[in-house]
Design an enzyme around this catalytic site. Sequence first.
Site, mmCIF file in Angstrom:
data_model
loop_
_atom_site.group_PDB
_atom_site.id
_atom_site.type_symbol
_atom_site.label_atom_id
_atom_site.label_comp_id
_atom_site.label_asym_id
_atom_site.label_seq_id
_atom_site.Cartn_x
_atom_site.Cartn_y
_atom_site.Cartn_z
ATOM 1 N NE ARG A 192 46.445 45.582 46.139
ATOM 2 C CZ ARG A 192 46.747 46.238 45.141
ATOM 3 N NH1 ARG A 192 46.351 47.188 44.482
ATOM 4 N NH2 ARG A 192 45.832 45.160 44.106
ATOM 5 C CE LYS A 199 49.230 41.774 45.907
ATOM 6 N NZ LYS A 199 47.388 41.035 45.884
ATOM 7 C CG HIS A 238 41.857 43.930 51.151
ATOM 8 N ND1 HIS A 238 42.536 44.751 50.240
ATOM 9 C CD2 HIS A 238 41.566 43.576 49.651
ATOM 10 C CE1 HIS A 238 43.248 44.908 49.231
ATOM 11 N NE2 HIS A 238 41.820 43.671 48.699
ATOM 12 N NE ARG A 289 42.137 46.532 45.935
ATOM 13 C CZ ARG A 289 42.728 47.002 44.793
ATOM 14 N NH1 ARG A 289 42.760 48.648 44.721
ATOM 15 N NH2 ARG A 289 42.991 47.043 44.193
ATOM 16 C CG HIS A 303 42.685 44.209 39.694
ATOM 17 N ND1 HIS A 303 40.954 43.832 39.814
ATOM 18 C CD2 HIS A 303 42.214 44.418 40.679
ATOM 19 C CE1 HIS A 303 41.157 44.199 41.124
ATOM 20 N NE2 HIS A 303 41.787 44.253 41.909
ATOM 21 C CE1 TYR A 312 34.875 43.547 44.607
ATOM 22 C CE2 TYR A 312 36.637 44.354 42.627
ATOM 23 C CZ TYR A 312 36.427 43.633 44.713
ATOM 24 O OH TYR A 312 37.048 43.882 45.419
#
Length: 333
Positions: free
Chosen positions: A197, A220, A271, A274, A297, A306
């Site tokens: 990020r 995050k 973003h 990413r 994640h 994805y």
Amino acid sequence: MSIKRLNDGRYEVDIRPQGVEGKRIRRKFSSKGEASIFVRHILVNYHNKDWLEKPPDRRKLTELLARWWVFHGKSHHHGEVERQRLTSIIANLAEMGIKRADQLTRKAIMNYRVMMLDRGLKPSSVNRQCAIMSGMLTKLINAEEYQNPNPFHEVKAFKEAETDMTFLSADEMESLLSRLGGDDLKAVMLCLATGGRWNEVASLKGEHVIGGKVIFMKTKNGKRRAVPIDTALEAEVKTRATGRLFYPSYMNARAVLKEIKPDLPNGQALHVLRHTFATHFMMNGGNIITLQRILGHATIQQTMVYAHFAPEFLQDAVRFNPLTGAGRYGKKP
């Protein structure tokens, strides 16, 4: 149980409401009256008698926010941002007359959601607000500072439409890189090479780039993650052994990106770098589990957006559909 007067004139409560084997609670007050009120509150709310129902919590939501800050917020690296969000939500609730914890019922929460939608918020934004409030109460429950059930658990989140997601083509990436320079270029290259990020990359220090790896510290979800990079890229971006590596301009990089790709979905901006990493990773044959670890994640469901970019994804639809089986198109399997 005791209320003891201290040398400085304050009064200290020392109590074990669940017996000698239970949790010990100690707190200091400026007056004996306050200490006595606290003792009564503890005896009513912190008992371990299953046959006695705990009373509603009538404390103000602002008081709960203050306790959340003490037990969680002030020690979390996103704590101040979260406190500002909670303050705003609690202010909105106060406009509806919901100021105390016992007023935060399932119906009140549903009314609040309707009010937020009427103000133009998206269902996803309303869901996030509810999740933030729910998280505050959960932290207080875990800290044994809130004894009632979490009312947000009784409200089902709005179903959210899938957001548009785009990525940069190879030509668009070349165009972007050719128009950037200095720290902006270094930050964008690292975003494209690691899937990091923007704020993770922008805050990198020299000690975070070592041995052909970038180690993201301020992530995050609060968990560190390491991503390998090319040695040539490492030499280009690591200009010092310690200290912050660069000071890229978010606004400048964003402006150049918008010129190259003006149809970016709302709210994506940088973003998209990413998304570009993840998309090309899968198109080039990358493994979805590896991608999950690279992106950091928490669940594979987040990464599965994805999956359809993988070369062989759902190719069975071509090989095994009835037209192929009938010999009309393609070859029979």
